[in-house]
Design a protein around this motif. Structure first.
Motif, mmCIF file in Angstrom:
data_model
loop_
_atom_site.group_PDB
_atom_site.id
_atom_site.type_symbol
_atom_site.label_atom_id
_atom_site.label_comp_id
_atom_site.label_asym_id
_atom_site.label_seq_id
_atom_site.Cartn_x
_atom_site.Cartn_y
_atom_site.Cartn_z
ATOM 1 N N ARG A 176 0.835 -1.193 0.000
ATOM 2 C CA ARG A 176 0.000 0.000 0.000
ATOM 3 C C ARG A 176 0.875 1.251 0.000
ATOM 4 N NH1 ARG A 176 -5.262 -0.639 1.317
ATOM 5 N NH2 ARG A 176 -5.387 1.293 0.113
ATOM 6 N N GLY A 177 0.451 2.276 -0.703
ATOM 7 C CA GLY A 177 1.261 3.466 -0.864
ATOM 8 C C GLY A 177 1.676 4.114 0.442
ATOM 9 N N LYS A 178 0.712 4.329 1.365
ATOM 10 C CA LYS A 178 1.045 5.000 2.621
ATOM 11 C C LYS A 178 2.036 4.193 3.435
ATOM 12 C CE LYS A 178 -2.040 7.178 5.052
ATOM 13 N NZ LYS A 178 -3.260 7.553 5.801
ATOM 14 N N LYS A 179 1.898 2.863 3.427
ATOM 15 C CA LYS A 179 2.802 2.025 4.197
ATOM 16 C C LYS A 179 4.212 2.060 3.601
ATOM 17 C CE LYS A 179 3.749 -0.726 7.553
ATOM 18 N NZ LYS A 179 3.721 -0.211 8.937
ATOM 19 N N ILE A 180 4.309 1.964 2.288
ATOM 20 C CA ILE A 180 5.617 1.994 1.628
ATOM 21 C C ILE A 180 6.291 3.347 1.851
ATOM 22 C CG2 ILE A 180 6.738 2.024 -0.649
ATOM 23 C CD1 ILE A 180 4.728 -0.172 -1.459
ATOM 24 N N ALA A 181 5.508 4.425 1.761
ATOM 25 C CA ALA A 181 6.071 5.764 1.953
ATOM 26 C C ALA A 181 6.576 5.980 3.374
ATOM 27 C CB ALA A 181 5.038 6.823 1.598
ATOM 28 N N SER A 182 6.028 5.223 4.333
ATOM 29 C CA SER A 182 6.434 5.393 5.740
ATOM 30 C C SER A 182 7.713 4.641 6.080
ATOM 31 C CB SER A 182 5.300 4.914 6.670
ATOM 32 O OG SER A 182 5.153 3.509 6.612
ATOM 33 N N VAL A 183 8.203 3.805 5.173
ATOM 34 C CA VAL A 183 9.444 3.044 5.389
ATOM 35 C C VAL A 183 10.495 3.600 4.421
ATOM 36 C CG1 VAL A 183 10.519 0.769 5.356
ATOM 37 C CG2 VAL A 183 8.121 1.001 6.054
ATOM 38 N N PRO A 184 11.464 4.401 4.921
ATOM 39 C CA PRO A 184 12.409 5.079 4.019
ATOM 40 C C PRO A 184 13.087 4.151 3.015
ATOM 41 C CG PRO A 184 12.642 5.925 6.247
ATOM 42 C CD PRO A 184 11.689 4.762 6.327
ATOM 43 N N GLN A 185 13.513 2.968 3.451
ATOM 44 C CA GLN A 185 14.203 2.054 2.526
ATOM 45 C C GLN A 185 13.252 1.566 1.434
ATOM 46 O OE1 GLN A 185 14.008 1.837 5.829
ATOM 47 N NE2 GLN A 185 15.899 1.042 6.763
ATOM 48 N N ALA A 186 11.990 1.326 1.797
ATOM 49 C CA ALA A 186 11.011 0.873 0.809
ATOM 50 C C ALA A 186 10.704 1.984 -0.190
ATOM 51 C CB ALA A 186 9.738 0.410 1.510
ATOM 52 N N LEU A 187 10.584 3.206 0.306
ATOM 53 C CA LEU A 187 10.318 4.337 -0.584
ATOM 54 C C LEU A 187 11.488 4.537 -1.549
ATOM 55 C CD1 LEU A 187 8.569 6.710 -1.440
ATOM 56 C CD2 LEU A 187 9.615 8.066 0.392
ATOM 57 N N ASP A 188 12.714 4.451 -1.030
ATOM 58 C CA ASP A 188 13.893 4.576 -1.901
ATOM 59 C C ASP A 188 13.914 3.481 -2.963
ATOM 60 O OD1 ASP A 188 14.730 6.771 -0.484
ATOM 61 O OD2 ASP A 188 16.189 5.678 0.743
ATOM 62 N N ARG A 189 13.518 2.278 -2.573
ATOM 63 C CA ARG A 189 13.479 1.149 -3.498
ATOM 64 C C ARG A 189 12.490 1.434 -4.629
ATOM 65 N NH1 ARG A 189 12.761 -2.141 -6.825
ATOM 66 N NH2 ARG A 189 12.562 -4.419 -6.657
ATOM 67 N N LEU A 190 11.336 1.997 -4.291
ATOM 68 C CA LEU A 190 10.330 2.312 -5.294
ATOM 69 C C LEU A 190 10.828 3.391 -6.249
ATOM 70 C CD1 LEU A 190 7.490 2.118 -6.493
ATOM 71 C CD2 LEU A 190 6.685 3.655 -4.702
#
Length: 396
Positions: A176-190
């Motif tokens: 989910r977008g909000k969850k991914i955005a809340s995890v810096p490493q996941a957001l960087d991966r995206l």
């Protein structure tokens, strides 16, 4: 977007197999209640025949949102309808994306007014830089700081959805977008996975967010046409009202859009037909002056449609509307009435929140607890005073 024949089919299915009502949801979908198990296949076959199931595998993840006024006006910069239709086509053609969570949603904001709703997982918001249009890429509610070219926007957002699925497995978090955005490493991966699409750009203007419920007649880009927005009490239409809207749209060759304020927009209606159309719709119980008291009021299904509800909130919402009838409703003023603490139908930022308990209603005004275990008459008095900006007593 829904065609007159599709809307008429839903009305017929509701009258034949449900409770004779058609509800518009806050995600601009339609909902039928009280379908008996033995009638379920008939309902599914009817929906399929009407063209509602182009891809059964993807049906629960085809959540694409844009302004109900797309292509009509309201300060729009880019007409988003072609993007929505092409995104839907490409989404259902890709079996990988059937694995997205059921509530995963895409939104495409073409500029102008944007009507308040929950944040979407992946959003494209138009920005203009040096007279060139691009889409700012948004994850959940997080602005990425990057834009994508108009002609590459759909390639980007579909690739982003696939990367969200991979991130979910790699990081063991929901896709989910909000969850991914809340995890810096996941957001960087995206963002790294989309680097070939993205270029740095300024953030879009967020001042166009609109919280009120439009009601009335609105101008369009074409001088000889207008958009009609009737008030739909509690987002609920009878099958007869739905048939009325479908017939009018077919006769005037207008188009129908369902709206996130749980309403409907009749777009591109010839101006010479407006008086006749509004007269027919008002006779069917759909007003255009917002003085029936229902403007801004939302309610969950209540005890008539949900076992968890502690009272008939739809009945109580109607009582509140009768009390407020005749007043000029203030833009942006909203009420949410919930049958239990879960507040399933809760909208973000309601001015007044009524939550049923076993001994009455609790009331919050602008997030502040005003009363507990209040009688219906008492809580209606307080809400009416709030709308009129009159002083009221606090009982805790």
């Amino acid at each position: 977007m829904i065609t007159p024949s599709q809307l008429a089919a839903v009305a017929e299915l509701s009258a034949s197999f449900a409770d004779g009502q058609v509800e518009i949801t806050s995600r601009s979908n339609l909902q039928l209640r009280a379908i008996q198990q033995q009638d379920l296949n008939s309902v599914i076959q009817g929906l399929d025949s009407a063209g509602f199931l182009p891809s059964p595998e993807h049906d629960r993840v085809r959540n694409i949102v844009t302004s109900p006024f797309a292509g009509l006006g309201f300060g729009e910069i880019v007409d988003t309808r072609p993007f929505v239709q092409e995104l839907d086509r490409r989404l259902i053609a890709d079996q990988v994306l059937a694995a997205l969570p059921p509530k995963f949603s895409f939104s495409i904001d073409g500029g102008g007014d944007w009507f308040a709703r929950d944040s979407d997982d992946l959003t494209l918001r138009v920005v203009s830089v040096d007279k060139t249009h691009s889409f700012h890429f948004v994850i959940g509610e997080t602005l990425s700081g990057f834009c994508v070219r108009i002609d590459e926007a759909l390639d980007c957002v579909l690739e982003a959805a696939k990367i969200c699925l991979k991130i979910s497995k790699e990081f063991q978090i929901p896709a989910r977008g909000k969850k991914i955005a809340s995890v810096p490493q996941a957001l960087d991966r995206l963002l790294d996975g989309l680097s070939s699409f993205l270029v740095a750009c300024p953030s879009p203007d967020s001042s166009t967010l609109v919280a009120h419920m439009p009601v009335g007649v609105y101008a369009t880009h074409q001088s000889d046409f207008a958009s009609l927005v009737p008030l739909v009490p509690l987002g609920r239409l009878t099958a007869e009202q739905v048939q009325c809207v479908a017939i009018i749209a077919k006769e005037c060759e207008g188009d129908i859009r369902l709206a996130p304020w749980r309403g409907v927009v009749l777009g591109a209606v010839p101006k010479h037909s407006i008086s006749q159309i509004t007269e027919h719709l008002e006779a069917a119980g759909l007003s255009f002056d917002a003085k029936d008291g229902y403007r801004g009021i939302a309610a969950c299904a209540g005890s008539s449609g949900c076992d968890a509800s502690l009272t008939d909130v739809r009945r109580d919402a109607s009582s509140l509307a009768r009390r407020l009838a005749g007043r000029n409703a203030k833009p942006g003023w909203t009420v949410n009435i919930s049958g239990c603490e879960k507040q399933c139908a809760m909208r973000n930022g309601a001015t007044a929140e009524l939550i049923a308990s076993s001994s009455g209603y609790g009331l919050r005004i602008n997030g502040q607890l005003i009363a507990s275990n209040c009688s219906l008459d008492s809580v209606i008095d307080k809400v009416a005073a709030c709308q009129a900006e009159e002083p009221f007593e606090v009982h805790l």
